[in-house]
Design a protein around this motif. Structure first.
Motif, PDB file in Angstrom:
ATOM      1  N   GLY A  46       0.812  -1.202   0.000  1.00 26.59           N
ATOM      2  CA  GLY A  46       0.000   0.000   0.000  1.00 26.59           C
ATOM      3  C   GLY A  46       0.847   1.255   0.000  1.00 26.59           C
ATOM      4  O   GLY A  46       2.042   1.234   0.297  1.00 26.59           O
ATOM      5  N   LYS A  47       0.210   2.350  -0.337  1.00 22.07           N
ATOM      6  CA  LYS A  47       0.916   3.621  -0.470  1.00 22.07           C
ATOM      7  C   LYS A  47       1.463   4.134   0.857  1.00 22.07           C
ATOM      8  O   LYS A  47       2.599   4.589   0.939  1.00 22.07           O
ATOM      9  CB  LYS A  47      -0.039   4.652  -1.071  1.00 22.07           C
ATOM     10  CG  LYS A  47       0.595   5.969  -1.356  1.00 22.07           C
ATOM     11  CD  LYS A  47      -0.381   6.924  -2.010  1.00 22.07           C
ATOM     12  CE  LYS A  47       0.278   8.252  -2.266  1.00 22.07           C
ATOM     13  NZ  LYS A  47      -0.634   9.179  -2.914  1.00 22.07           N
ATOM     14  N   VAL A  48       0.660   4.031   1.908  1.00 25.29           N
ATOM     15  CA  VAL A  48       1.089   4.550   3.213  1.00 25.29           C
ATOM     16  C   VAL A  48       2.280   3.757   3.747  1.00 25.29           C
ATOM     17  O   VAL A  48       3.260   4.331   4.229  1.00 25.29           O
ATOM     18  CB  VAL A  48      -0.075   4.527   4.223  1.00 25.29           C
ATOM     19  CG1 VAL A  48       0.398   4.904   5.607  1.00 25.29           C
ATOM     20  CG2 VAL A  48      -1.186   5.453   3.772  1.00 25.29           C
ATOM     21  N   ALA A  50       4.393   2.016   1.980  1.00 25.08           N
ATOM     22  CA  ALA A  50       5.538   2.285   1.117  1.00 25.08           C
ATOM     23  C   ALA A  50       6.224   3.582   1.516  1.00 25.08           C
ATOM     24  O   ALA A  50       7.455   3.674   1.517  1.00 25.08           O
ATOM     25  CB  ALA A  50       5.096   2.338  -0.336  1.00 25.08           C
ATOM     26  N   GLU A  51       5.436   4.593   1.876  1.00 23.77           N
ATOM     27  CA  GLU A  51       6.022   5.844   2.345  1.00 23.77           C
ATOM     28  C   GLU A  51       6.677   5.678   3.707  1.00 23.77           C
ATOM     29  O   GLU A  51       7.691   6.292   4.000  1.00 23.77           O
ATOM     30  CB  GLU A  51       4.952   6.931   2.419  1.00 23.77           C
ATOM     31  CG  GLU A  51       4.455   7.391   1.075  1.00 23.77           C
ATOM     32  CD  GLU A  51       3.325   8.402   1.172  1.00 23.77           C
ATOM     33  OE1 GLU A  51       2.999   8.827   2.297  1.00 23.77           O
ATOM     34  OE2 GLU A  51       2.779   8.748   0.118  1.00 23.77           O
ATOM     35  N   GLN A  52       6.078   4.844   4.547  1.00 27.32           N
ATOM     36  CA  GLN A  52       6.591   4.659   5.905  1.00 27.32           C
ATOM     37  C   GLN A  52       7.879   3.848   5.927  1.00 27.32           C
ATOM     38  O   GLN A  52       8.819   4.201   6.624  1.00 27.32           O
ATOM     39  CB  GLN A  52       5.523   3.964   6.752  1.00 27.32           C
ATOM     40  CG  GLN A  52       5.891   3.785   8.192  1.00 27.32           C
ATOM     41  CD  GLN A  52       4.759   3.155   8.989  1.00 27.32           C
ATOM     42  OE1 GLN A  52       3.720   2.803   8.462  1.00 27.32           O
ATOM     43  NE2 GLN A  52       4.977   3.003  10.270  1.00 27.32           N
TER      44      GLN A  52
END
Length: 118
Positions: A46-48, A50-52
């Motif tokens: 997921g995007k979140v 991946a950013e984390q």
């Protein structure tokens, strides 16, 4: 989300014990006491996330489990007492953990994020 019994896997959690050599070199050992928790294991995505986690995302697994006395004990000890835990996901239960806990959240289920120990 409903946790289906057939999709749940038993994971053994062991507490991390910081130790020191006689010369002062720190190292860690794993407790012989363990907690067994059943939950649904999935690779993180997921995007979140991946950013984390960035490039570490490939080494992260997410475990969803019910509120049981064992999961509540780990939730409390990890978040309030800052104890470290390892998890035997693919490793035999009597060996050293192959994953470590990086985050635990108590939402609708207990959500445990695990990172591969390299």
């Amino acid at each position: 989300m409903r946790l289906i019994k057939r999709d749940q896997k038993e994971v053994v959690f062991k507490e991390r014990i910081p130790m020191k050599e006689p010369d002062g070199t720190p190292y860690e050992e794993w407790s012989q006491d363990s907690l067994k928790i059943k939950g649904n294991l999935q690779p993180a995505g997921g995007k979140v996330m991946a950013e984390q986690y960035g490039e570490r995302l490939g080494y992260i697994m997410v475990m969803y489990c019910e509120f049981t006395p064992e999961s509540l004990k780990i939730l409390e000890e990890y978040n309030s007492q800052k104890k470290g835990f390892g998890a035997c996901v693919y490793a035999p239960h009597d060996s050293e953990p192959d994953y470590k806990i990086v985050a635990i959240r108590g939402w609708r289920h207990v959500v445990i994020e695990l990172e591969k120990v390299i």
